[in-house]
Write a protein that holds these residues in place. Structure first.
Motif, PDB file in Angstrom:
ATOM      1  N   GLN A  34      -6.470  -5.155  -0.785  1.00 48.34           N
ATOM      2  CA  GLN A  34      -6.562  -5.170   0.678  1.00 48.34           C
ATOM      3  C   GLN A  34      -6.216  -6.549   1.233  1.00 48.34           C
ATOM      4  OE1 GLN A  34     -10.639  -3.893   1.198  1.00 48.34           O
ATOM      5  NE2 GLN A  34     -10.065  -1.734   1.382  1.00 48.34           N
ATOM      6  N   LEU A  35      -6.643  -7.570   0.523  1.00 51.73           N
ATOM      7  CA  LEU A  35      -6.426  -8.941   0.987  1.00 51.73           C
ATOM      8  C   LEU A  35      -4.943  -9.270   1.098  1.00 51.73           C
ATOM      9  CD1 LEU A  35      -7.951 -11.609   1.663  1.00 51.73           C
ATOM     10  CD2 LEU A  35      -7.712 -12.216  -0.749  1.00 51.73           C
ATOM     11  N   LYS A  36      -4.139  -8.691   0.218  1.00 50.49           N
ATOM     12  CA  LYS A  36      -2.726  -9.054   0.136  1.00 50.49           C
ATOM     13  C   LYS A  36      -1.773  -7.996   0.686  1.00 50.49           C
ATOM     14  CE  LYS A  36      -3.724 -11.758  -4.014  1.00 50.49           C
ATOM     15  NZ  LYS A  36      -3.530 -11.870  -5.480  1.00 50.49           N
ATOM     16  N   ASN A  37      -2.316  -6.945   1.329  1.00 50.50           N
ATOM     17  CA  ASN A  37      -1.415  -5.851   1.728  1.00 50.50           C
ATOM     18  C   ASN A  37      -0.661  -6.112   3.029  1.00 50.50           C
ATOM     19  OD1 ASN A  37      -3.267  -5.335   3.775  1.00 50.50           O
ATOM     20  ND2 ASN A  37      -4.102  -3.486   2.831  1.00 50.50           N
ATOM     21  N   GLY A  38      -1.017  -7.151   3.773  1.00 53.40           N
ATOM     22  CA  GLY A  38      -0.276  -7.516   4.977  1.00 53.40           C
ATOM     23  C   GLY A  38      -0.427  -6.576   6.150  1.00 53.40           C
ATOM     24  N   GLU A  39      -1.365  -5.637   6.085  1.00 55.75           N
ATOM     25  CA  GLU A  39      -1.555  -4.672   7.174  1.00 55.75           C
ATOM     26  C   GLU A  39      -2.335  -5.298   8.326  1.00 55.75           C
ATOM     27  OE1 GLU A  39      -0.279  -1.661   7.360  1.00 55.75           O
ATOM     28  OE2 GLU A  39       0.631  -1.744   5.376  1.00 55.75           O
ATOM     29  N   LEU A  40      -2.070  -4.835   9.531  1.00 59.28           N
ATOM     30  CA  LEU A  40      -2.805  -5.278  10.712  1.00 59.28           C
ATOM     31  C   LEU A  40      -4.099  -4.491  10.890  1.00 59.28           C
ATOM     32  CD1 LEU A  40      -2.992  -6.853  13.434  1.00 59.28           C
ATOM     33  CD2 LEU A  40      -1.625  -5.030  14.440  1.00 59.28           C
ATOM     34  N   ILE A  41      -4.037  -3.193  10.637  1.00 62.44           N
ATOM     35  CA  ILE A  41      -5.214  -2.336  10.756  1.00 62.44           C
ATOM     36  C   ILE A  41      -5.961  -2.331   9.425  1.00 62.44           C
ATOM     37  CG2 ILE A  41      -6.038   0.014  11.229  1.00 62.44           C
ATOM     38  CD1 ILE A  41      -4.771  -1.427  13.615  1.00 62.44           C
TER      39      ILE A  41
END
Length: 270
Positions: A34-41
């Protein structure tokens, strides 16, 4: 007799599923993916310390940040309005009460508030010491969707500029026709020196952490940093103010949690 056995078996099944979702109380859980997935939401179980403060009509007023099983932090101005009495803290609600998201109904905890302690140095309309502690009537249940964040050490902020890989986590201010405004967000944060922000906006207090992110946070949202080995999220700041700078950037001010540690720890230990 046979139907009784079926009911008993189903009861045991649901009990085991619930037990699996309940976690031992710990703080600052980091999922590297999750930390590295680059998602905004965020995903529904990501940043599970973010809470909502609503009025009686269910309108979102501010964010808050869970720091242990009985306490959360928010901006003092969020808790100081004479026209709104804050009665509950809502945790685990990733998509603002949208029950079409199946995890919301299972994840959400609405916990009554016992007491709100406003920082003694806070003055209405000023950003300095704009901090309040929310004490809950009972402990939250620690699950995948509701967990506290770790408090930092006093050494986690040195000088007048926050360092490290920081992120804004919480809810954004909702604009018109905003498809993202109803969901919990995470946004990279670029810090500036508080003196630089003060030079751009004279009313900006130099005690605040200053910087900008791609989204404007709702008051009470969290400035966080993932540190250590293994990594844990630490709470670095609480969003309390924003202003449009001379460089035409939407700058943000956060109460520094390392600078407020003594007051926080004294009041949550009483």
């Amino acid at each position: 007799m046979q139907s009784y056995i079926v009911v008993l078996a189903l009861t045991c099944l649901f009990s085991s599923i619930y037990a699996a979702s309940v976690k031992t109380q710990e703080c600052g859980r980091v999922d590297e993916a999750q930390l590295k997935n680059g998602e905004l939401i965020t995903q529904p179980n990501e940043h599970p310390w973010i809470a909502k403060i609503e009025d009686d009509e269910g309108r979102l007023l501010c964010s808050a940040v869970l720091i242990d099983a009985r306490h959360a932090l928010t901006g003092a101005h969020c808790a100081h309005s004479p026209s709104v009495e804050i009665k509950n803290l809502i945790l685990g609600d990733w998509n603002l009460g949208d029950e079409t998201v199946n995890t919301n109904a299972e994840a959400t905890q609405k916990v009554p508030i016992k007491k709100i302690t406003v920082h003694p140095g806070y003055k209405l309309g000023e950003a300095q010491n704009d901090l309040a502690i929310i004490e809950l009537k009972h402990e939250v249940v620690s699950t995948d969707f509701v967990q506290p964040i770790c408090l930092p050490s006093a050494e986690d902020l040195k000088g007048d500029k926050a360092s490290g890989d920081l992120a804004l986590a919480g809810f954004a201010r909702i604009g018109r026709h905003d498809p993202l405004g109803t969901r919990r967000i995470k946004v990279p944060f670029e810090s500036l020196s508080s003196q630089e922000c003060h030079e751009q906006f004279k009313q900006f207090p130099t005690e605040l952490i200053c910087g900008f992110a791609a989204r404007s946070p709702l008051s009470g949202s969290a400035l966080v940093e993932a540190v250590g080995n293994p990594k844990k999220f630490h709470l670095i700041g609480i969003a309390v103010v924003g202003f449009y700078s001379s460089e035409k950037r939407d700058l943000q001010g956060y109460i520094s949690i390392p600078l407020q540690l003594d007051w926080i720890q004294k009041n949550i230990s009483e």
